[in-house]
Design an enzyme around this catalytic site. Structure first.
Site, PDB file in Angstrom:
ATOM      1  NE  ARG A 229      -4.271  -1.444   0.138  1.00 22.43           N
ATOM      2  CZ  ARG A 229      -4.462  -2.425  -0.758  1.00 22.43           C
ATOM      3  NH1 ARG A 229      -3.571  -2.644  -1.697  1.00 22.43           N
ATOM      4  NH2 ARG A 229      -5.556  -3.170  -0.723  1.00 22.43           N
ATOM      5  CG  HIS A 277      -3.747  -0.921  -7.164  1.00 25.18           C
ATOM      6  ND1 HIS A 277      -3.978  -0.268  -5.986  1.00 25.18           N
ATOM      7  CD2 HIS A 277      -3.852  -2.232  -6.858  1.00 25.18           C
ATOM      8  CE1 HIS A 277      -4.212  -1.142  -5.014  1.00 25.18           C
ATOM      9  NE2 HIS A 277      -4.138  -2.348  -5.524  1.00 25.18           N
TER      10      HIS A 277
HETATM   11  P1  NAP Z   1      -1.606 -11.425   5.133  1.00 25.92           P
HETATM   12  O1  NAP Z   1      -1.764 -12.860   4.750  1.00 25.92           O
HETATM   13  O2  NAP Z   1      -2.469 -10.887   6.218  1.00 25.92           O
HETATM   14  O3  NAP Z   1      -0.059 -11.203   5.502  1.00 25.92           O
HETATM   15  C1  NAP Z   1       0.421 -10.000   6.008  1.00 25.92           C
HETATM   16  C2  NAP Z   1       1.888 -10.182   6.368  1.00 25.92           C
HETATM   17  O4  NAP Z   1       2.385  -8.911   6.809  1.00 25.92           O
HETATM   18  C3  NAP Z   1       2.106 -11.179   7.524  1.00 25.92           C
HETATM   19  O5  NAP Z   1       3.266 -11.910   7.321  1.00 25.92           O
HETATM   20  C4  NAP Z   1       2.237 -10.245   8.719  1.00 25.92           C
HETATM   21  O6  NAP Z   1       3.009 -10.778   9.795  1.00 25.92           O
HETATM   22  C5  NAP Z   1       2.980  -9.092   8.087  1.00 25.92           C
HETATM   23  N1  NAP Z   1       2.819  -7.881   8.915  1.00 25.92           N
HETATM   24  C6  NAP Z   1       1.687  -7.211   9.222  1.00 25.92           C
HETATM   25  N2  NAP Z   1       1.970  -6.180  10.039  1.00 25.92           N
HETATM   26  C7  NAP Z   1       3.305  -6.206  10.253  1.00 25.92           C
HETATM   27  C8  NAP Z   1       4.190  -5.421  11.031  1.00 25.92           C
HETATM   28  N3  NAP Z   1       3.757  -4.387  11.751  1.00 25.92           N
HETATM   29  N4  NAP Z   1       5.491  -5.742  11.029  1.00 25.92           N
HETATM   30  C9  NAP Z   1       5.952  -6.804  10.319  1.00 25.92           C
HETATM   31  N5  NAP Z   1       5.160  -7.596   9.540  1.00 25.92           N
HETATM   32  C10 NAP Z   1       3.857  -7.304   9.528  1.00 25.92           C
HETATM   33  O7  NAP Z   1      -1.840 -10.467   3.872  1.00 25.92           O
HETATM   34  P2  NAP Z   1      -1.658 -10.840   2.311  1.00 25.92           P
HETATM   35  O8  NAP Z   1      -2.842 -11.589   1.810  1.00 25.92           O
HETATM   36  O9  NAP Z   1      -0.319 -11.444   2.114  1.00 25.92           O
HETATM   37  O10 NAP Z   1      -1.736  -9.381   1.658  1.00 25.92           O
HETATM   38  C11 NAP Z   1      -0.830  -8.356   2.011  1.00 25.92           C
HETATM   39  C12 NAP Z   1      -1.251  -7.020   1.439  1.00 25.92           C
HETATM   40  O11 NAP Z   1      -1.051  -6.965   0.035  1.00 25.92           O
HETATM   41  C13 NAP Z   1      -2.763  -6.698   1.571  1.00 25.92           C
HETATM   42  O12 NAP Z   1      -3.070  -6.246   2.869  1.00 25.92           O
HETATM   43  C14 NAP Z   1      -2.935  -5.618   0.536  1.00 25.92           C
HETATM   44  O13 NAP Z   1      -2.695  -4.354   1.121  1.00 25.92           O
HETATM   45  C15 NAP Z   1      -1.826  -5.902  -0.488  1.00 25.92           C
HETATM   46  N6  NAP Z   1      -2.398  -6.295  -1.804  1.00 25.92           N
HETATM   47  C16 NAP Z   1      -2.027  -5.580  -2.890  1.00 25.92           C
HETATM   48  C17 NAP Z   1      -2.533  -5.921  -4.147  1.00 25.92           C
HETATM   49  C18 NAP Z   1      -2.113  -5.136  -5.375  1.00 25.92           C
HETATM   50  O14 NAP Z   1      -2.677  -5.361  -6.461  1.00 25.92           O
HETATM   51  N7  NAP Z   1      -1.138  -4.264  -5.292  1.00 25.92           N
HETATM   52  C19 NAP Z   1      -3.397  -7.001  -4.281  1.00 25.92           C
HETATM   53  C20 NAP Z   1      -3.744  -7.721  -3.155  1.00 25.92           C
HETATM   54  C21 NAP Z   1      -3.248  -7.357  -1.902  1.00 25.92           C
HETATM   55  P3  NAP Z   1       2.530 -12.100  10.588  1.00 25.92           P
HETATM   56  O15 NAP Z   1       2.815 -13.262   9.630  1.00 25.92           O
HETATM   57  O16 NAP Z   1       3.391 -12.127  11.792  1.00 25.92           O
HETATM   58  O17 NAP Z   1       1.071 -11.940  10.868  1.00 25.92           O
END
Ligand code: NAP
Length: 314
Positions: A229, A277
């Protein structure tokens, strides 16, 4: 009358109708209706809401809703706008989305590791110059976030030969990945990452996480990819790091304001690749099937699914 599923979005009518068609096809036994078209009697029959950036006021119109499924993977807006909402909100976790994101991470990592920005610049100057080859085996990629998307990206990068490390909030073990966690872990990983890929959710903790101090920790000629993001990065600090060469190139798919303002200096910056995006668009058909499976499980066992954690923000 049987229960209803309400579709609540702030999408255009055409886009919402499209979702309605795909969701109805995936759940032929359910009655799914746009909340825009529901009578007061019907609103009272709704036990599940499927949402895409819903207006919070709409959710308040559902006196008997039990849980909510979002069509998006990112939940920062829901966390912000639905604070205090007492029912589980399930986010989209779709292996197809993870595959698409992993493909994008690999594509843009190769774009950077094989010096495509530099060759593009050389071509515009009609300059024939061979730059030293840098093997994937000698390129260290640091993933910020080891969730559904980060882990899928790690696997793709490993298959291509990159040395992969990853950072998360809690301690994790991922096969073949050097893992780090917490604030100290971030510094350690940044110091050893030639390419940093951000796949973090936007939360109170990650807002403005990457600034001048963090970019200064990177090794020489490091590159940065943001697929998480926009607000995770302090853009002015990134621009300064690009101008001084502390960061040699940035691939940005997400921005503080989207669409990116026409006046933004990022558009014309020679060390920035701007993407609109597109790294991992939602696949409507697979997403609808994921939602249908959750709904089917709930109809069978009546157990409320686990929702996002409002306190940690994702
Ligand atoms: P997820 O499964 O919830 O994984 C989030 C990861 O970030 C986890 O490993 C989490 O740690 C880590 N994290 C969260 N807060 C943190 C912090 N303060 N310090 C260190 N690590 C932290 O999410 P996801 O499905 O992989 O998706 C991630 C993000 O990608 C979404 O939230 C969205 O914003 C973005 N996204 C972008 C697109 C695009 O087209 N650009 C598309 C889809 C999603 P833990 O493992 O310890 O919980």
């Amino acid at each position: 009358m049987s229960s209803r599923i309400a579709l609540i979005t702030r999408l255009s009518k055409a886009a919402e109708d499209n979702w309605l068609t795909v969701l109805s096809a995936a759940m032929p036994r359910e009655t799914i209706r746009s909340i825009r078209a529901m009578s007061t009697e019907e609103l009272a029959l709704v036990d599940i809401a499927i949402v895409a950036n819903p207006d919070p006021v709409d959710l308040e119109r559902l006196p008997n809703v039990k849980w909510v499924h979002s069509l998006w993977a990112g939940v920062e807006r829901l966390v912000l706008e639905l604070k205090g909402f007492s029912h589980p909100i399930v986010r989209l976790v779709d292996p197809d989305l993870a595959r698409t994101m992993a493909e994008a991470v690999l594509a843009w990592t190769l774009y950077l590791s094989r010096d495509m920005p530099a060759y593009g610049m050389q071509q515009r100057q009609s300059l024939w110059r061979q730059l030293p080859y840098r093997s994937a085996l000698d390129t260290r990629v640091g993933l910020l976030g080891l969730g559904a998307l980060g882990c899928a990206a790690a696997r793709q990068l490993q298959l291509a030969g990159f040395a992969v490390s990853g950072w998360s909030r809690t301690e994790k073990q991922v096969e073949g990945v050097a893992t780090y966690f917490g604030p100290d872990g971030l510094d350690a990983m940044l110091k050893t990452s030639d390419i940093v890929v951000c796949l973090l959710p936007l939360t109170a903790e990650t807002t403005g996480l990457l600034g001048a101090r963090e970019f200064a920790l990177l090794p020489p000629n490091a590159c940065f990819i943001n697929f998480g993001r926009g607000h995770i990065v302090r853009t002015n600090d990134l621009m300064a790091a690009l101008d001084t060469g502390a960061v040699s190139h940035a691939v940005l798919d997400v921005f503080e304001t989207e669409p990116l303002d026409e006046q933004s200096p990022l558009w014309g910056h020679s060390r920035v690749t701007v993407l609109p995006h597109i790294s991992a668009p939602t696949n409507q058909s697979t997403a609808a099937n994921i939602v249908a499976n959750r709904v089917g499980t709930y109809r069978t066992n009546g157990v409320l699914p686990e929702g996002i954690d409002f306190n940690r923000g994702y």
